[in-house]
Design an enzyme around this catalytic site. Structure first.
Site, PDB file in Angstrom:
ATOM      1  N   ILE A 154      39.667  36.653  51.028  1.00  0.00           N
ATOM      2  CA  ILE A 154      39.543  36.184  49.640  1.00  0.00           C
ATOM      3  C   ILE A 154      40.655  35.185  49.305  1.00  0.00           C
ATOM      4  CG2 ILE A 154      39.551  36.906  47.210  1.00  0.00           C
ATOM      5  CD1 ILE A 154      38.442  39.670  48.263  1.00  0.00           C
ATOM      6  N   ARG A 231      44.005  44.950  43.366  1.00  0.00           N
ATOM      7  CA  ARG A 231      44.027  46.341  42.916  1.00  0.00           C
ATOM      8  C   ARG A 231      45.078  46.467  41.824  1.00  0.00           C
ATOM      9  NH1 ARG A 231      39.785  46.626  44.888  1.00  0.00           N
ATOM     10  NH2 ARG A 231      38.996  48.010  46.537  1.00  0.00           N
ATOM     11  N   ASP A 255      41.155  41.690  36.732  1.00  0.00           N
ATOM     12  CA  ASP A 255      39.862  42.328  36.979  1.00  0.00           C
ATOM     13  C   ASP A 255      40.086  43.780  37.373  1.00  0.00           C
ATOM     14  OD1 ASP A 255      36.996  42.218  37.271  1.00  0.00           O
ATOM     15  OD2 ASP A 255      37.289  42.364  39.444  1.00  0.00           O
ATOM     16  N   GLU A 260      42.588  52.208  35.990  1.00  0.00           N
ATOM     17  CA  GLU A 260      41.184  51.874  35.681  1.00  0.00           C
ATOM     18  C   GLU A 260      40.199  53.000  35.937  1.00  0.00           C
ATOM     19  OE1 GLU A 260      40.715  48.538  38.549  1.00  0.00           O
ATOM     20  OE2 GLU A 260      39.098  49.722  39.412  1.00  0.00           O
ATOM     21  N   HIS A 292      36.598  45.237  36.715  1.00  0.00           N
ATOM     22  CA  HIS A 292      36.396  45.275  38.176  1.00  0.00           C
ATOM     23  C   HIS A 292      34.982  44.790  38.548  1.00  0.00           C
ATOM     24  CE1 HIS A 292      38.290  47.262  41.921  1.00  0.00           C
ATOM     25  NE2 HIS A 292      37.470  46.294  42.290  1.00  0.00           N
ATOM     26  N   PHE A 295      33.222  41.450  42.359  1.00  0.00           N
ATOM     27  CA  PHE A 295      32.282  41.558  43.492  1.00  0.00           C
ATOM     28  C   PHE A 295      30.824  41.367  43.054  1.00  0.00           C
ATOM     29  CE2 PHE A 295      29.948  45.441  42.635  1.00  0.00           C
ATOM     30  CZ  PHE A 295      30.676  45.940  41.566  1.00  0.00           C
TER      31      PHE A 295
HETATM   32  P1  NAD Z   1      41.798  40.909  53.801  1.00  0.00           P
HETATM   33  O1  NAD Z   1      42.120  42.146  54.578  1.00  0.00           O
HETATM   34  O2  NAD Z   1      40.913  39.889  54.433  1.00  0.00           O
HETATM   35  O3  NAD Z   1      43.148  40.182  53.361  1.00  0.00           O
HETATM   36  C1  NAD Z   1      44.275  40.828  52.879  1.00  0.00           C
HETATM   37  C2  NAD Z   1      45.483  39.999  53.279  1.00  0.00           C
HETATM   38  O4  NAD Z   1      46.638  40.619  52.706  1.00  0.00           O
HETATM   39  C3  NAD Z   1      45.702  39.935  54.786  1.00  0.00           C
HETATM   40  O5  NAD Z   1      45.873  38.601  55.203  1.00  0.00           O
HETATM   41  C4  NAD Z   1      46.955  40.766  55.003  1.00  0.00           C
HETATM   42  O6  NAD Z   1      47.751  40.308  56.098  1.00  0.00           O
HETATM   43  C5  NAD Z   1      47.674  40.571  53.682  1.00  0.00           C
HETATM   44  N1  NAD Z   1      48.678  41.596  53.430  1.00  0.00           N
HETATM   45  C6  NAD Z   1      48.698  42.882  53.826  1.00  0.00           C
HETATM   46  N2  NAD Z   1      49.836  43.475  53.432  1.00  0.00           N
HETATM   47  C7  NAD Z   1      50.553  42.542  52.774  1.00  0.00           C
HETATM   48  C8  NAD Z   1      51.818  42.537  52.143  1.00  0.00           C
HETATM   49  N3  NAD Z   1      52.576  43.626  52.134  1.00  0.00           N
HETATM   50  N4  NAD Z   1      52.242  41.398  51.579  1.00  0.00           N
HETATM   51  C9  NAD Z   1      51.476  40.265  51.620  1.00  0.00           C
HETATM   52  N5  NAD Z   1      50.273  40.204  52.195  1.00  0.00           N
HETATM   53  C10 NAD Z   1      49.819  41.333  52.768  1.00  0.00           C
HETATM   54  O7  NAD Z   1      41.195  41.427  52.433  1.00  0.00           O
HETATM   55  P2  NAD Z   1      40.272  40.618  51.415  1.00  0.00           P
HETATM   56  O8  NAD Z   1      38.848  40.806  51.779  1.00  0.00           O
HETATM   57  O9  NAD Z   1      40.812  39.257  51.236  1.00  0.00           O
HETATM   58  O10 NAD Z   1      40.522  41.471  50.075  1.00  0.00           O
HETATM   59  C11 NAD Z   1      41.793  41.537  49.470  1.00  0.00           C
HETATM   60  C12 NAD Z   1      41.792  42.627  48.424  1.00  0.00           C
HETATM   61  O11 NAD Z   1      40.922  42.258  47.358  1.00  0.00           O
HETATM   62  C13 NAD Z   1      41.206  43.960  48.919  1.00  0.00           C
HETATM   63  O12 NAD Z   1      42.211  44.742  49.558  1.00  0.00           O
HETATM   64  C14 NAD Z   1      40.741  44.593  47.645  1.00  0.00           C
HETATM   65  O13 NAD Z   1      41.789  45.381  47.125  1.00  0.00           O
HETATM   66  C15 NAD Z   1      40.487  43.428  46.702  1.00  0.00           C
HETATM   67  N6  NAD Z   1      39.073  43.253  46.340  1.00  0.00           N
HETATM   68  C16 NAD Z   1      38.732  43.263  45.036  1.00  0.00           C
HETATM   69  C17 NAD Z   1      37.419  43.077  44.649  1.00  0.00           C
HETATM   70  C18 NAD Z   1      36.999  43.054  43.213  1.00  0.00           C
HETATM   71  O14 NAD Z   1      35.799  43.187  42.920  1.00  0.00           O
HETATM   72  N7  NAD Z   1      37.918  42.875  42.286  1.00  0.00           N
HETATM   73  C19 NAD Z   1      36.443  42.896  45.635  1.00  0.00           C
HETATM   74  C20 NAD Z   1      36.826  42.861  46.968  1.00  0.00           C
HETATM   75  C21 NAD Z   1      38.143  43.034  47.319  1.00  0.00           C
END
Ligand code: NAD
Length: 345
Positions: A154, A231, A255, A260, A292, A295
């Site tokens: 993302i 989150r 979001d 929540e 939220h 998605f």
């Molecule tokens: P992803 O696993 O592809 O990417 C997460 C990135 O964060 C990775 O590159 C990882 O190396 C990095 N990361 C991990 N620990 C870290 C730290 N301590 N400091 C900095 N970076 C760090 O995940 P994604 O698919 O991009 O999703 C990211 C987050 O978005 C998910 O974990 C989820 O919580 C959230 N999300 C929210 C919704 C929504 O509807 N609001 C939907 C999907 C995902």
């Protein structure tokens, strides 16, 4: 194969019915969330299908294992609500990590655009036939600096979008993505100090819990805009409220919210909310909160359903499960076994 589907909504059923029926998997949809009081409903099922605010903490995982449930199917990307350590080698945890990064990044952009340009306020004003534009002076994004924390699926899309708008994009990630050309990786402190807007895209882990706190807020530029679609608990709500009060933070697009679980996805419009911090956040004109829903696009829902069914099929066939969450791999950030196409256990 029988699946119990917790926290089911009408939009879930439309997509899941089709994919589950095609594969002759039985499903029971229930509106309740998975928690200590409802876990007994999973007895007799092979899999539980859960979402972001279902609770699969250690005790609940133990109960599921005791019932012979073989899979926890997360119909979301984040898995902070599952105790993956308790699940390790006892029950498979499968998620849908790449269902639509654009869906979430575009929602983050929508929050940024609304908060930045105050369109959420203009909407209510003009509907009241109030065509005054006082108080709506904003800043261009073009030429400003964005900071992206977490450049996975993302965060990378968000970085490309913001770069396309003409922003300089700084990024911080524990495991930087060398392929991502639209960003310049910097230390987290530099990102905090230099960014005009900050968008959070890292997962919630013990390390990222309250990453945005009083200390980090003190380092931010005056007038920063913060967007969180990741989150809730990545932000310390009390600290961000102080940041809004002091005007250090000029805009906040959320979001997700720390607490929540109690409120999101429910209609509480007839109630007086007990959560004072949520009420406070909703009182600011420069805060926009969605429930939220980043998605929630047709494309994402379609892929969530089809990927979940693929996860079940991979698990039943004993084949490689690319979407398995494994406690050991996640703590290391990569997995040699998985990269070679083998399951971790
Ligand atoms: P992803 O696993 O592809 O990417 C997460 C990135 O964060 C990775 O590159 C990882 O190396 C990095 N990361 C991990 N620990 C870290 C730290 N301590 N400091 C900095 N970076 C760090 O995940 P994604 O698919 O991009 O999703 C990211 C987050 O978005 C998910 O974990 C989820 O919580 C959230 N999300 C929210 C919704 C929504 O509807 N609001 C939907 C999907 C995902």
């Amino acid at each position: 194969m029988r699946v119990i589907f917790f926290n089911a909504k009408s939009y879930d059923k439309i997509y899941f019915d089709r994919y589950l029926a095609e594969n002759k998997f039985g499903v029971t949809y229930i509106e309740e969330r998975l928690c200590e009081a409802t876990v007994r409903l999973a007895e007799g099922y092979d899999a539980v299908c859960v979402f972001v605010n279902d609770n699969a903490s250690a005790g609940i995982v133990d109960t599921l294992v005791g019932y012979g449930v073989k899979m926890i199917l997360l119909r979301c990307a984040g898995y902070n609500n599952v105790d993956v350590k308790a699940a390790y080698k006892r029950i498979r945890v499968l998620r849908v990590p790449g269902y639509s990064p654009s869906s979430v990044a575009e929602h983050a952009l929508a929050l940024l655009m609304s908060v930045g340009r105050k369109t959420h306020r203009a909407y209510t004003r003009t509907r009241d036939y109030n065509f005054d534009i006082s108080g709506f002076v904003s800043h261009n994004l073009y030429g400003k600096t964005a900071g992206i924390i977490g450049t996975g699926k993302i965060g990378a899309v968000m970085a490309d979008i913001l770069s396309g708008i003409g922003m300089t994009v700084l990024a911080y990630d524990k495991f930087p993505n060398k392929e991502l050309k639209s960003v310049k990786y910097v230390a987290v402190d530099e990102l905090l100090k230099k960014s005009d807007i900050i968008s959070l895209h890292c997962p919630l882990t013990p390390e990222t819990h309250h990453l945005i706190n009083a200390k980090s807020i003190a380092k931010l530029k005056d007038g920063v805009i913060i967007i969180n679609t990741s989150r809730g608990a990545i932000i310390d709500t009390k600290a961000v409220i102080n940041g809004l009060d002091s005007k250090k933070i000029a805009g906040l697009g959320l979001d997700v919210y720390e607490e929540e679980e109690e409120y999101f996805y429910e209609d509480r419009s007839e109630e007086i909310l007990d959560d004072k911090e949520l009420v406070r956040l909703l009182s600011y004109p420069n805060v926009l909160l969605t429930s939220h829903q980043a998605f929630l696009t047709h494309e994402a829902l379609e892929t969530i359903a089809s990927d979940t069914v693929d996860n079940i099929k991979a698990c039943l066939s004993g084949k490689f499960m690319p979407n398995e969450v494994c406690y050991q791999c996640e703590s290391k950030g990569k997995c040699d076994k998985r990269e070679k196409g083998f399951n971790c256990f």
